[in-house]
Design an enzyme around this catalytic site. Structure first.
Site, PDB file in Angstrom:
ATOM      1  N   ASP A  97     -11.063 -56.114 -59.222  1.00 51.42           N
ATOM      2  CA  ASP A  97     -10.227 -56.312 -60.415  1.00 51.42           C
ATOM      3  C   ASP A  97     -10.172 -57.743 -60.925  1.00 51.42           C
ATOM      4  OD1 ASP A  97      -8.772 -57.560 -58.451  1.00 51.42           O
ATOM      5  OD2 ASP A  97      -7.339 -55.922 -58.206  1.00 51.42           O
ATOM      6  N   GLU A 119     -14.056 -50.023 -55.042  1.00 50.99           N
ATOM      7  CA  GLU A 119     -12.594 -50.181 -54.991  1.00 50.99           C
ATOM      8  C   GLU A 119     -11.984 -49.789 -56.342  1.00 50.99           C
ATOM      9  OE1 GLU A 119     -10.732 -53.481 -52.492  1.00 50.99           O
ATOM     10  OE2 GLU A 119      -9.693 -53.807 -54.385  1.00 50.99           O
ATOM     11  N   GLU A 133      -5.217 -58.585 -63.218  1.00 52.10           N
ATOM     12  CA  GLU A 133      -5.998 -57.629 -62.431  1.00 52.10           C
ATOM     13  C   GLU A 133      -5.776 -56.171 -62.840  1.00 52.10           C
ATOM     14  OE1 GLU A 133      -4.225 -60.148 -61.140  1.00 52.10           O
ATOM     15  OE2 GLU A 133      -5.724 -61.425 -60.194  1.00 52.10           O
ATOM     16  N   HIS A 206      -1.390 -66.966 -53.855  1.00 43.49           N
ATOM     17  CA  HIS A 206      -2.219 -67.499 -54.956  1.00 43.49           C
ATOM     18  C   HIS A 206      -2.039 -66.814 -56.296  1.00 43.49           C
ATOM     19  CE1 HIS A 206      -5.089 -64.188 -55.499  1.00 43.49           C
ATOM     20  NE2 HIS A 206      -4.920 -63.955 -54.223  1.00 43.49           N
ATOM     21  N   ARG A 208      -1.747 -65.376 -59.903  1.00 45.40           N
ATOM     22  CA  ARG A 208      -1.529 -66.084 -61.165  1.00 45.40           C
ATOM     23  C   ARG A 208      -0.105 -65.893 -61.681  1.00 45.40           C
ATOM     24  NH1 ARG A 208      -5.480 -68.233 -65.055  1.00 45.40           N
ATOM     25  NH2 ARG A 208      -7.087 -67.971 -63.495  1.00 45.40           N
ATOM     26  N   HIS A 239      -5.080 -71.703 -50.612  1.00 41.38           N
ATOM     27  CA  HIS A 239      -6.040 -71.450 -51.695  1.00 41.38           C
ATOM     28  C   HIS A 239      -6.406 -72.786 -52.347  1.00 41.38           C
ATOM     29  CE1 HIS A 239      -7.555 -69.841 -55.497  1.00 41.38           C
ATOM     30  NE2 HIS A 239      -7.574 -68.641 -54.954  1.00 41.38           N
TER      31      HIS A 239
HETATM   32  C1  UD1 Z   1      -9.038 -65.158 -58.664  1.00 43.99           C
HETATM   33  C2  UD1 Z   1      -8.876 -63.799 -59.333  1.00 43.99           C
HETATM   34  C3  UD1 Z   1      -7.859 -62.964 -58.578  1.00 43.99           C
HETATM   35  C4  UD1 Z   1      -8.188 -62.900 -57.087  1.00 43.99           C
HETATM   36  C5  UD1 Z   1      -8.375 -64.308 -56.543  1.00 43.99           C
HETATM   37  C6  UD1 Z   1      -8.805 -64.279 -55.094  1.00 43.99           C
HETATM   38  C7  UD1 Z   1      -9.066 -63.652 -61.791  1.00 43.99           C
HETATM   39  C8  UD1 Z   1      -8.451 -63.964 -63.082  1.00 43.99           C
HETATM   40  N1  UD1 Z   1      -8.373 -64.010 -60.701  1.00 43.99           N
HETATM   41  O1  UD1 Z   1      -7.790 -65.815 -58.788  1.00 43.99           O
HETATM   42  O2  UD1 Z   1      -7.861 -61.643 -59.101  1.00 43.99           O
HETATM   43  O3  UD1 Z   1      -7.136 -62.255 -56.411  1.00 43.99           O
HETATM   44  O4  UD1 Z   1      -9.386 -64.984 -57.302  1.00 43.99           O
HETATM   45  O5  UD1 Z   1      -8.619 -65.523 -54.463  1.00 43.99           O
HETATM   46  O6  UD1 Z   1     -10.141 -63.124 -61.744  1.00 43.99           O
HETATM   47  N2  UD1 Z   1     -10.751 -73.190 -56.990  1.00 43.99           N
HETATM   48  C9  UD1 Z   1     -11.567 -74.113 -56.389  1.00 43.99           C
HETATM   49  N3  UD1 Z   1     -12.546 -73.671 -55.538  1.00 43.99           N
HETATM   50  C10 UD1 Z   1     -12.735 -72.359 -55.247  1.00 43.99           C
HETATM   51  C11 UD1 Z   1     -11.886 -71.420 -55.855  1.00 43.99           C
HETATM   52  C12 UD1 Z   1     -10.903 -71.852 -56.735  1.00 43.99           C
HETATM   53  O7  UD1 Z   1     -11.435 -75.308 -56.602  1.00 43.99           O
HETATM   54  O8  UD1 Z   1     -13.628 -72.033 -54.463  1.00 43.99           O
HETATM   55  C13 UD1 Z   1      -9.688 -73.652 -57.925  1.00 43.99           C
HETATM   56  C14 UD1 Z   1     -10.256 -74.123 -59.287  1.00 43.99           C
HETATM   57  O9  UD1 Z   1      -9.515 -75.204 -59.752  1.00 43.99           O
HETATM   58  C15 UD1 Z   1      -9.991 -72.881 -60.166  1.00 43.99           C
HETATM   59  C16 UD1 Z   1      -8.677 -72.401 -59.603  1.00 43.99           C
HETATM   60  O10 UD1 Z   1      -8.779 -72.594 -58.186  1.00 43.99           O
HETATM   61  O11 UD1 Z   1      -9.932 -73.219 -61.526  1.00 43.99           O
HETATM   62  C17 UD1 Z   1      -8.305 -70.956 -59.898  1.00 43.99           C
HETATM   63  O12 UD1 Z   1      -9.378 -70.070 -59.650  1.00 43.99           O
HETATM   64  P1  UD1 Z   1      -9.409 -68.654 -60.443  1.00 43.99           P
HETATM   65  O13 UD1 Z   1     -10.592 -67.861 -59.998  1.00 43.99           O
HETATM   66  O14 UD1 Z   1      -9.220 -68.855 -61.895  1.00 43.99           O
HETATM   67  O15 UD1 Z   1      -8.051 -67.953 -59.961  1.00 43.99           O
HETATM   68  P2  UD1 Z   1      -7.626 -67.370 -58.553  1.00 43.99           P
HETATM   69  O16 UD1 Z   1      -6.152 -67.542 -58.401  1.00 43.99           O
HETATM   70  O17 UD1 Z   1      -8.520 -67.869 -57.502  1.00 43.99           O
HETATM   71  N1  UDP Z   2      -9.253 -64.916 -46.418  1.00 48.24           N
HETATM   72  C1  UDP Z   2     -10.182 -65.772 -45.816  1.00 48.24           C
HETATM   73  N2  UDP Z   2      -9.835 -67.075 -45.604  1.00 48.24           N
HETATM   74  C2  UDP Z   2      -8.628 -67.572 -45.955  1.00 48.24           C
HETATM   75  C3  UDP Z   2      -7.687 -66.713 -46.574  1.00 48.24           C
HETATM   76  C4  UDP Z   2      -8.042 -65.391 -46.805  1.00 48.24           C
HETATM   77  O1  UDP Z   2     -11.278 -65.346 -45.471  1.00 48.24           O
HETATM   78  O2  UDP Z   2      -8.388 -68.767 -45.727  1.00 48.24           O
HETATM   79  C5  UDP Z   2      -9.637 -63.517 -46.671  1.00 48.24           C
HETATM   80  C6  UDP Z   2      -8.687 -62.441 -46.190  1.00 48.24           C
HETATM   81  O3  UDP Z   2      -8.995 -62.010 -44.888  1.00 48.24           O
HETATM   82  C7  UDP Z   2      -8.926 -61.326 -47.198  1.00 48.24           C
HETATM   83  C8  UDP Z   2      -9.300 -62.058 -48.472  1.00 48.24           C
HETATM   84  O4  UDP Z   2      -9.683 -63.370 -48.076  1.00 48.24           O
HETATM   85  O5  UDP Z   2     -10.046 -60.541 -46.836  1.00 48.24           O
HETATM   86  C9  UDP Z   2      -8.150 -62.135 -49.441  1.00 48.24           C
HETATM   87  O6  UDP Z   2      -8.500 -62.977 -50.477  1.00 48.24           O
HETATM   88  P1  UDP Z   2      -7.479 -63.548 -51.521  1.00 48.24           P
HETATM   89  O7  UDP Z   2      -6.109 -63.565 -50.937  1.00 48.24           O
HETATM   90  O8  UDP Z   2      -8.061 -64.814 -52.012  1.00 48.24           O
HETATM   91  O9  UDP Z   2      -7.589 -62.529 -52.721  1.00 48.24           O
HETATM   92  P2  UDP Z   2      -6.971 -61.092 -53.053  1.00 48.24           P
HETATM   93  O10 UDP Z   2      -7.258 -60.176 -51.912  1.00 48.24           O
HETATM   94  O11 UDP Z   2      -5.522 -61.279 -53.325  1.00 48.24           O
HETATM   95  O12 UDP Z   2      -7.681 -60.680 -54.292  1.00 48.24           O
END
Ligand code: UD1
Ligand code: UDP
Length: 372
Positions: A97, A119, A133, A206, A208, A239
């Protein structure tokens, strides 16, 4: 002729749940596999690719610091067109999602390429919770030809919405496949040595819609409870979103009972979760993993698309109100009966063979639905 399957993913949880499927599909005679990552996440994606030994054929490398939904959407839509036109896959697989999931499905629709949704069918029916999502996954269901529903409940959601039964397959969740090989009895880690005989509280956050005030409330509640319970030590692999980091530093900085550490490998994460006394999270994936270990989860959200874990008793929705989180967290530390009611292991999300079922379906082989 082999069927060409292109897997497209971009964030950590998609990678954790689709890499085992990529590796299963690569073993199949009838399938040719192409991997395209959007790199909506960069470091957190690369960590998972490394763990599963998956090397992408294409990398759109779209991540920006503090990216908006507009940045992600336009970045992917512009980048993926050429890849899809060049590869002309028979089916594109997306997962879950995220914005990567939705935008990739949209691009496939524009080019009339069939989509397989791994999923599929999770729902809250509130497009602002989780945001974005819920919209993403509902929209992908309109487009996708193969709906791989993890549970009978997610299948029923799709059926109720009028999606064709012959396009829905109940497979179990691929994350349970990933978990078959991660948790080890002899696992050691310096952070777990630090926890020692204390109760391990495992934290992630994490979402949004929780950025800003809700996240501050969550962290304040956690700090208050830890202050009153010296028997606890908390580990929080944070995160990489800088907005999350700022809130955590402000509310939890200087608390000696909590270690805020960099994102850990999924292998470590599952081992930490399995040894936790309690988990507090707003994550989706962790709500699926902890029930297998019998580890109670306080879900810091107002709604969940994973009611199976709530019905099983392992998950409890506590929202983001400081007083509520404080009260329920305290109760689980002080009331043994309340804790025991939540801590029985169960497996409502799969049997660890979801990837085999999906690969069978894509190869046109007979498939037996997963039944809990
Ligand atoms: C995204 C997904 C969310 C998912 C989550 C898993 C969307 C809109 N959101 O949210 O559904 O649950 O991933 O973790 O698709 N960043 C880094 N390095 C990384 C990853 C993130 O620096 O490897 C930072 C960057 O500044 C980035 C910010 O985190 O702009 C947010 O990342 P983003 O993918 O927009 O949102 P998530 O909260 O990670
Ligand atoms: N996870 C990981 N390392 C971390 C934190 C989470 O590998 O430091 C794994 C966790 O086991 C799960 C997934 O990441 O499988 C969850 O990811 P996240 O919380 O980023 O996203 P969401 O599931 O909410 O989309």
């Amino acid at each position: 002729m082999k069927r060409k399957i292109m897997a497209v993913f971009g964030t950590r949880p998609e990678a954790i749940k689709i890499c085992p499927l990529v590796n299963e599909m690569k073993k199949r005679e009838g399938l040719q596999v192409v991997v395209c990552v959007t790199a909506q996440h960069r470091q957190m994606l690369d960590q998972v690719l490394h763990t599963f030994g998956v090397v992408p054929d294409y990398d759109l490398d779209i991540m920006k610091d503090r990216q908006t939904l507009f940045d992600i959407t336009t970045g992917i839509l512009q980048g993926i067109k050429a890849v899809l036109e060049k590869e002309k896959p028979d089916v594109v697989l997306v997962h879950g999602d995220t914005s990567t999931t939705f935008v990739t499905a949209l691009a496939c629709y524009y080019l009339q390429i069939p989509v397989g949704h791994v999923e599929a069918g999770l729902r809250t029916y509130d497009i602002y919770a989780p945001y974005p999502e819920e919209f993403n996954r509902e929209a992908v269901s309109i487009i996708s030809e193969y709906n791989f529903a993890p549970t009978p409940l997610s299948r029923d959601n799709l059926l109720r919405e009028g999606h064709k039964p012959e396009r829905i397959y109940v497979t179990g969740n691929t994350v349970i496949d990933a978990m078959r090989h991660t948790v080890k009895a002899d696992y050691r880690h310096p952070e777990l040595d630090w926890v020692g005989e204390h109760k391990l509280i495992f934290i992630t956050a994490h979402r949004r819609e929780n950025l800003g005030e809700p996240m501050h409330h969550m962290f304040r509640a956690i700090r208050r409870v830890l202050n009153e319970h010296p028997e606890c030590r908390a580990i929080y692999p944070i995160h990489m979103n800088p907005v999350v980091r700022e809130a955590a530093e402000q509310e939890l900085g200087g608390c000696e009972q909590i270690h805020i550490i960099e994102p850990i490998e999924v292998f470590d994460c599952h081992n930490f979760e399995s040894r936790a006394y309690l988990c507090l999270t707003d994550s989706g994936g962790i709500q699926e993993e902890c029930p297998s270990y019998g580890v109670p989860v306080l879900v810091m959200r107002n709604t969940t698309e994973r009611p199976e874990g709530v019905a099983a008793g392992t998950l409890r929705l506590v929202g983001t109100d400081e007083e509520t989180i404080y009260r329920v967290f305290t109760e689980l530390l002080e009331d043994e009966a309340a804790y025991k009611r939540m801590s029985g292991a169960c497996n409502p999300y799969g049997d660890g063979h979801a990837c085999e079922r999906i690969a069978d379906i894509l190869e046109g082989k007979p498939y037996a639905p997963w039944e809990p």
